[in-house]
Each structure stands twice: as C-alpha cells, then as structure tokens.
Design a protein around this motif. Structure first.
Motif, short mmCIF file in Angstrom:
data_model
loop_
_atom_site.label_atom_id
_atom_site.label_comp_id
_atom_site.label_asym_id
_atom_site.label_seq_id
_atom_site.Cartn_x
_atom_site.Cartn_y
_atom_site.Cartn_z
N THR A 151 28.98 -34.95 -0.37
CA THR A 151 29.53 -33.76 -0.15
C THR A 151 30.37 -33.64 1.08
O THR A 151 29.56 -33.43 1.94
N VAL A 152 31.69 -33.25 0.74
CA VAL A 152 32.29 -33.12 2.08
C VAL A 152 33.01 -31.83 2.14
O VAL A 152 33.70 -31.36 1.22
N SER A 153 32.47 -30.82 3.00
CA SER A 153 32.85 -29.49 3.07
C SER A 153 34.13 -29.50 3.70
O SER A 153 34.39 -29.99 4.88
N SER A 154 35.19 -28.43 3.64
CA SER A 154 36.31 -28.28 4.18
C SER A 154 36.16 -27.37 5.32
O SER A 154 35.00 -26.64 5.45
N GLN B 141 30.76 -32.03 7.25
CA GLN B 141 31.95 -31.70 7.38
C GLN B 141 33.22 -32.56 7.24
O GLN B 141 33.00 -33.75 7.52
N ALA B 142 34.33 -32.07 6.82
CA ALA B 142 35.45 -32.69 6.70
C ALA B 142 35.55 -33.52 8.15
O ALA B 142 35.65 -32.80 9.10
N THR C 245 34.19 -36.46 -1.97
CA THR C 245 33.09 -35.67 -2.50
C THR C 245 32.60 -36.10 -3.83
O THR C 245 33.71 -36.28 -4.94
N LYS D 132 36.87 -36.75 3.91
CA LYS D 132 37.65 -35.77 3.44
C LYS D 132 36.96 -35.14 2.11
O LYS D 132 36.29 -35.55 1.67
N PRO D 133 37.37 -33.74 1.87
CA PRO D 133 36.79 -32.99 0.71
C PRO D 133 37.01 -33.74 -0.49
O PRO D 133 36.06 -33.95 -1.39
N GLU D 134 37.95 -34.52 -0.74
CA GLU D 134 38.49 -35.37 -1.95
C GLU D 134 37.29 -36.58 -1.97
O GLU D 134 37.50 -37.27 -2.99
#
Length: 126
Positions: free
Chosen positions: A123-126, A13-14, A90, A86-88
């Motif tokens: 993979t980073v989820s928001s 997770q973020a 990913t 951060k999601p970015e």
C-alpha cells in the motif's frame, strides 16, 4: 511438492521503497519467477520476471527504471526492489514460479507459471 512464500509487503509513503522476497521450498533444481500484482477491481498484471540463472530479466513499462528483480543463485530467494513508489503501485503482489525450466525466456502470462504464492499487500499512500 514445491511452495512459494512472499514477504516484505507493507505500507509506505509515495516516493518510498520496499523490498519483496519470494522463497521457494520443496524438491526442485531451478526455478524462474514472475511477479504479478492485482489492484482492487483490476485484473492481475505482470510486473517483472527473472529466469532461472538471473541472466535474463524483464519489466512492465509501468515499473521500468523503478523496480529491480534479482537473485543471488539458482535456488536462492528472488527479490523485487521497489523504489520511487507511487499510489498506483498499491496492490496485492504475487510471486509465481516455473520449476526446472532451463530457458532465458521470461513469461509474462499467468499461464507461464505453475505455482503461486499467497500474495503480499503493498500500500502506497499519497
């Protein structure tokens, strides 16, 4: 023949953390490492690099202060500690190596490196 193997990717997770590792095998004396990443639809970009001794490191502005590259010895695995993700962030993360290169310089171009790992997904989820 030398090989590089990455590990440690996954889903987080973020705000979370992950640690990637890059291990080299084969016949060599020392190696410098660069971490690169490639997000879908984007070009591969430099993330962080470390020289053969660990005395020199360099980071892309986008990860400075959040990521730390390190190694314990000249032949040990190289780690990329990723905090405050951060999601970015990913992307598929690749480890690249330049072997038997005695220099403090950190290559930021893909062409600076001779060997590449297979990549590991982060993979980073928001």
């Amino acid at each position: 023949q030398v090989q590089l193997v990455e590990s440690g990717g996954g889903l987080v997770q973020a705000g979370g953390s992950l640690r990637l590792s890059c291990a080299a095998s084969g016949r060599f004396n020392i190696y410098a490492v660069g971490w690169f990443r490639q997000a879908p639809g984007k070009e591969r970009e430099f993330v962080a690099g470390i020289n053969w001794s660990g005395a020199s490191t360099y980071y892309a502005d986008s990860v400075k202060g959040r990521f730390t590259i390190s190694r314990d010895s000249t032949k040990s695995p190289v780690y990329l500690q990723m905090n405050s993700l951060k999601p970015e962030d990913t992307a598929v993360y690749y480890c690249a190596g330049r072997f038997n290169f005695y220099s403090d310089a950190i290559g930021q171009r893909q062409t600076s490196y001779e060997h590449w790992g297979q990549g590991t997904q982060v993979t980073v989820s928001s």
